[in-house]
Design a protein around this motif. Structure first.
Motif: not given
Ligand code: BGC
Length: 803
Positions: A171-172, A175, A222, A226, A229, A278
């Motif tokens: 997810t990082e 992102y 999820k 990411a 966001n 989220d």
């Protein structure tokens, strides 16, 4: 005779004139109704300034006084209330629909807008509200790269397709891709990116699966969150699409998805729900299809009761382009913005106001949501976009993410390769690498690195004999190698024909090189679904090419590697025993070739895992019983002008309606329940190293299960491991899947012997099922098993708990 000829020529002349006039009238009509139908681009308008108490404000109203909405110290809520109170009914109706398609068709004057923008929120010049620009899409920003009279290019980065990004399970990283994509939007003056896509891979043949993440809703949610966001960290909005149960392209504007409430809640809505929870995206895009008889864009149940009341979504809903049927019903249901906007809709809303069918409270609510977005946008700040995003830095992010999403499917002592090897590249797609899918998910990138270039860039030499075969093939079929451009590129996948090799030629290449790489290419996109022949299955030419290469290279003890440059699942069971290694490269964006080379030479240790099942046979999928096979292509005119309702007794199954008879049994949920063999299971992927899972520990805290699991690299090279946490219910009283993904985590880069302790939170509420009898989420008491797996079929640790 002469006279007859004269008459015939005259008749032909008259027909020609009629055709030309007819064509012109038709074009005039289409453009007046669907393309830009009013000139309201005012984003470059000079706005006068007001200085009050030494503080400068923009006097958007130009009335020499400070209105609340102009005061950027006031809350957006108060400013919106003020704006709404100042708007006329006409202005309100005007802002509910976009300004048409002109810019999306590359027709906009650069002075007036940004070429390639596919829709707008119209400006309200009297109140200084600027036009808001909406652009696709999931794999990067889609704008026109060139502008008339402008001596420079405006390229955007083609990032990897969504399916590849999800395959990173990171997810990082996702992102960071979103952050870079959002930055390009910011720097090119775009306010909202029309993506990501969060539909479920119900069946491998959906032509748009590459724009979506997975067959599993948790992973979809999820990864999607990411991405949202990341993009929105730039002050740029997203539009999460296509809400909802939009899983086929056949008759995409009119198909009715007939599906149970339980499958809706647990499978098709769940990913969107997680994204709302989220990431609270700025916007959501309703889909084209109906769900159980009602267009999603007209469904109050979906857009208001579920999305807003149940989940607390605060943003606006826009329609998909020309989606929905009845403009008044759309606004009344909570579809706030009609895109791209047509004259017909404008008239319908005005009529709805006059005859009282348009709910004016709903109008105010929608206008408020639209104004909130406009006030939040960069257009309302003094940010000046520079049109120079750092494309080089973004190319690096692309390469890194593309290599991390590559899945190593097979490796018989073959990879990584030693540098300096002479590689014979077999098949056209080794030279013509596919960056991404077609349609609105396409990006106008500056370049695509092919596998050939990637190998050359990373210290390999490319075998010239094999290359000559390609060159000859290309010269013999020049037409097939012309890449479609512009609108044509949107709907026509670039798929040059495959080569044929005779045995002697292949042996000659095998003798002359160190190993072979065969690339299998596939492409699809918006407007069409995939098919079995020459698509899911390898074509005859591909089968021959593979067998010939394996025979010739193995005869001289040399390896054969297959690279899959594809956007969706293909059949692998019948041929996977032939090559020595299989690398699922997906479509890695503009740096695809470099990313594959990074994996092949071991610069990057593969850590991607499958986000869907690769079945033995297509009909092993429960959804195959109800998926259009050889479905018809998109009907553009139906999309623009609407289509008469088809009477129920004349409806064609899987075209006019699709029964989701499989219910919740999508992907691995079905394969596990039916105990079917698969070619590669959900969650599967190899590494160049090995990992050991330590003891899993569970603590119950704040309505959640906190799971910890140490993972150690016990192999010889540095690497990362994705661990998946599945939950099974012991002795259940209801019909439920054998196991479901409820969490996942990826270790950091672990050097040999290093350990990372993964921590995952599984909210107890996520163990609930949708109870159709009581229409609510219900927790079944009793014992559950929490499992940690390297894939859905390779469970390494499990712990039983009682709830
Ligand atoms: C697609 C959307 C896209 C829109 C604008 C539609 O045809 O379904 O995904 O965002 O066009 O290009």
């Amino acid at each position: 005779m002469k006279k007859a000829l004269r008459i015939t020529l005259k008749t032909l002349g008259v027909i020609l004139v009629i055709l030309i006039i007819g064509g012109l009238l038709g074009w005039w009509y289409v453009s007046s109704q669907f393309l830009s139908f009013e000139d309201d681009y005012t984003e470059k308008t000079e706005i006068p300034e007001l200085t009050i108490d030494g503080y400068t404000f923009l006097d958007r109203n130009d009335n020499g006084a400070l209105d609340v909405y102009e005061d950027d110290r006031a809350s957006i809520e108060d400013r919106v209330v003020d704006l709404l109170s100042q708007m006329t009914v006409e202005e309100k109706i005007h802002i509910l629909k976009g300004s048409g398609m002109a810019s999306g068709m590359g027709m906009v004057d650069p002075e007036e807008g940004i070429p390639g923008v596919v829709g707008t929120i119209v400006a309200t010049p009297r109140l200084g509200i600027p036009a808001i620009n909406l652009s696709d899409g999931p794999a990067g920003l889609r704008i026109e790269p060139t502008r008339e009279g402008v001596d420079r290019t405006f390229y955007a980065t083609a990032f990897p397709i969504a399916t590849l990004l999800a395959s990173t399970w990171n997810t990082e990283l996702v992102y960071s891709v979103g952050d870079a994509m959002g930055n390009e939007a910011l720097e090119y003056g775009i306010d909202v990116i029309l993506g990501p896509g969060a539909n479920i891979h119900r069946h491998p043949f959906c032509g748009r699966n590459f724009e979506y993440y997975s067959e599993d809703p948790l992973l979809t949610g999820k990864i999607g969150a990411a991405m949202v966001n990341g993009i929105e960290s730039n002050g740029i909005g997203t539009s999460v699409k296509h809400f909802v149960a939009n899983n086929q392209e056949t008759n995409r504007n009119y198909n009715d998805t007939r599906v149970s409430d339980r499958a809706m809640r647990e499978i098709y809505l769940k990913g969107f729900e997680i994204i709302v929870e989220d990431a609270q995206p700025w916007t959501i895009m309703s889909s084209y299809n109906k769900v159980n008889g009602t267009y999603t864009a007209e469904s109050r149940d979906l857009l208001t009761d579920i999305l807003r009341d149940d989940w607390g979504f605060e943003g606006l809903v826009m329609s998909d382009w020309f989606g929905g049927n009845d403009a008044v019903a759309m606004i009344n249901a909570g579809n706030d913005l009609l895109e791209p906007g047509t004259k017909k809709q404008w008239k319908a809303l005005t009529k709805g106001y006059e005859d009282g069918t348009l709910d004016m409270d709903a109008v105010d609510t929608s206008v408020k949501r639209i104004l909130t977005l406009a006030l939040k946008s960069k257009k309302m700040t003094d940010y000046t976009y520079g049109e120079n995003p750092d494309l080089e830095a973004h190319a690096e992010i692309t390469r890194k993410s593309a290599s991390e999403g590559i899945v190593l499917l097979k490796n018989d002592d073959t990879l990584p390769l030693q540098k300096g090897k002479n590689v014979a590249l077999i098949g056209v797609y080794s030279y013509d690498f596919i960056a991404g899918g077609t349609g609105s998910g396409d990006v106008n990138e500056a370049y695509t690195v092919s596998l050939e270039e990637g190998l050359a860039n990373t210290g390999f030499s490319v075998n010239q004999k094999a290359k000559e075969v390609y060159q000859k093939h290309k010269n013999a079929n020049p037409e097939a190698f012309i890449k479609p451009e512009g609108m044509s590129a949107m709907f026509n996948p670039y798929l040059p024909p495959e080569m044929s090799y005779d045995d002697a030629m292949m042996q000659d290449i095998a003798n002359d090189s160190d190993l072979a790489i065969i690339t299998i290419g596939r492409n699809s996109g918006e407007g069409g679904d995939r098919v079995v022949e020459d698509d899911f299955l390898l074509s005859e030419a591909e089968k021959k090419m593979l067998s010939a290469a394996c025979e010739a290279f193995h005869a001289v003890n040399k390896k054969v590697i297959v690279v899959l440059n594809i956007g969706g699942v293909i059949e692998t069971a019948s041929w996977k025993n032939q090559p020595d290694a299989i690398v699922l490269a997906w479509q890695g964006g503009q740096e695809g070739g470099n990313a594959v080379a990074d994996i092949l030479n071991g610069n990057v240790n593969p850590s991607g895992k499958l986000t869907m099942t690769f079945p033995m046979h297509i009909d092993d999928h429960a959804s195959n019983a109800n998926f259009p096979q050889n479905g018809m292509p998109m009907q553009m005119m139906d999309m623009l002008f609407g289509k008469d309702e088809v009477p129920e007794d004349e409806m064609v199954e899987n075209v006019d309606y699709t029964n989701y008879e499989e219910g919740i049994y999508v992907g691995y949920r079905h394969f596990d329940k039916a105990d079917l063999d698969v070619s590669y299971p959900f969650g599967y992927g190899l590494s160049y190293t090995d990992f050991e899972y330590g003891d899993m520990e569970l603590v119950y805290e704040n309505d959640s299960l906190k799971v910890t699991l140490p993972v150690t690299n016990i192999g010889d090279v540095t690497g990362k491991e994705v661990v998946q946490f599945y939950v099974s219910k012991d002795s259940t009283q209801i019909d439920r899947p054998e196991q479901e993904l409820k969490g996942f985590a990826k270790t950091s880069e672990l050097s040999t012997g290093a350990t990372d302790t993964l921590e995952v939170n599984i909210p107890v509420k996520s163990l609930q099922y949708w109870n159709e009898k009581s229409s609510q989420w219900t927790l079944e008491p009793g014992s559950y098993v929490i499992k940690a797996g390297a894939s859905s079929r390779n469970i390494k640790r499990s712990v039983q708990i009682k709830i």
